[in-house]
Design an enzyme around this catalytic site. Sequence first.
Site, mmCIF file in Angstrom:
data_model
loop_
_atom_site.group_PDB
_atom_site.id
_atom_site.type_symbol
_atom_site.label_atom_id
_atom_site.label_comp_id
_atom_site.label_asym_id
_atom_site.label_seq_id
_atom_site.Cartn_x
_atom_site.Cartn_y
_atom_site.Cartn_z
ATOM 1 N N SER A 1 0.840 -1.115 -0.021
ATOM 2 C CA SER A 1 0.050 -0.067 0.075
ATOM 3 C C SER A 1 0.868 1.397 -0.019
ATOM 4 C CB SER A 1 -0.937 0.095 1.282
ATOM 5 O OG SER A 1 -1.593 1.169 1.417
ATOM 6 N N LYS B 1 2.664 -3.252 5.714
ATOM 7 C CA LYS B 1 2.837 -2.787 4.332
ATOM 8 C C LYS B 1 4.308 -2.414 3.925
ATOM 9 C CE LYS B 1 -1.510 -3.789 3.393
ATOM 10 N NZ LYS B 1 -1.676 -5.175 2.221
ATOM 11 N N TYR C 1 -12.728 12.520 5.590
ATOM 12 C CA TYR C 1 -11.211 11.849 5.421
ATOM 13 C C TYR C 1 -10.945 11.687 3.968
ATOM 14 C CZ TYR C 1 -7.125 8.762 5.940
ATOM 15 O OH TYR C 1 -6.092 8.128 5.854
#
Length: 247
Positions: A142, A159, A200
């Site tokens: 990610s 990640k 967000y």
Amino acid sequence: MSLKGKVAIVTGGTRGIGRAIALELARNGADVAFSYAKNVEKAKEVEGEIKKLGVKALAMQSDVANFNQSKEMVNNAIKELGRIDLLVNNAGITRDKILMMMSEEDWKAVIDTNLSGVFNCSKAAVVPMMKQRSGSIINITSVSGLVGMAGQTNYSSSKAGIIGFTKALAKEVARRGVRVNAVAPGFIETEMVQALDQKYIDEMLKLIPLGRVGKAEEVARVVAFLASDDASYITGHVINVDGGMVM
Ligand code: NDP
């Protein structure tokens, strides 16, 4: 680009990016086994969708965080589908909280699923790949692992760990004909993102030069390319599929 005659395992194939990857590999001719955590109904649905594309499909309920289950899952896929050529380590979870509020359980759940899951499944799959002197492992990391995201110390760590794992394993197995790469999605339209606060999401959109959320299929097409012989000289790399978010 053809994956005809190849057998793939995709972890977490019932929803979102994993489902899109399983279908894209099948569309390119691969037989596809996929794992999932709980959603038996969804797994049956995806199994049917894959079969409709004219290839073999196999759904397996198996927790990537469990070492023995992962080994059994890989062995079962080999037994049922005859071999293994491609492993896509996609299964992942989030438990977002600022560190101050994060429990040890939130930390462990994310590290065990996202990072140890990649170790568990890769360890089981890499031996048959090395023996046949061909194979491709693709790990879904990610952008959070590249730049770090507030509220995701557990997720960003898992990640980032996947990226180190990808490069180290790529160097270990290259001479045995096995390639190992990672794909780093940015903000992709899945249940994981739908669970986020709209405020967000709006803030994140401002950071994406292409100005939109990505589609799971846009990640899946890059995975299919890395899985194919068209990517025969690419190993140890991380390819971002993020609308330019991190460059
Ligand atoms: P979803 O939450 O939509 O789907 C997760 C999938 O993983 C499901 O199939 C789920 O199975 C399975 N799964 C969860 N835990 C386990 C486990 N312990 N063992 C086996 N399978 C499990 O996720 P996304 O599609 O959004 O994400 C897929 C990957 O992409 C993850 O690694 C994620 O970190 C990464 N990613 C996603 C981004 C995004 O914007 N969505 C951005 C960057 C990376 P079940 O249905 O049974 O619960």
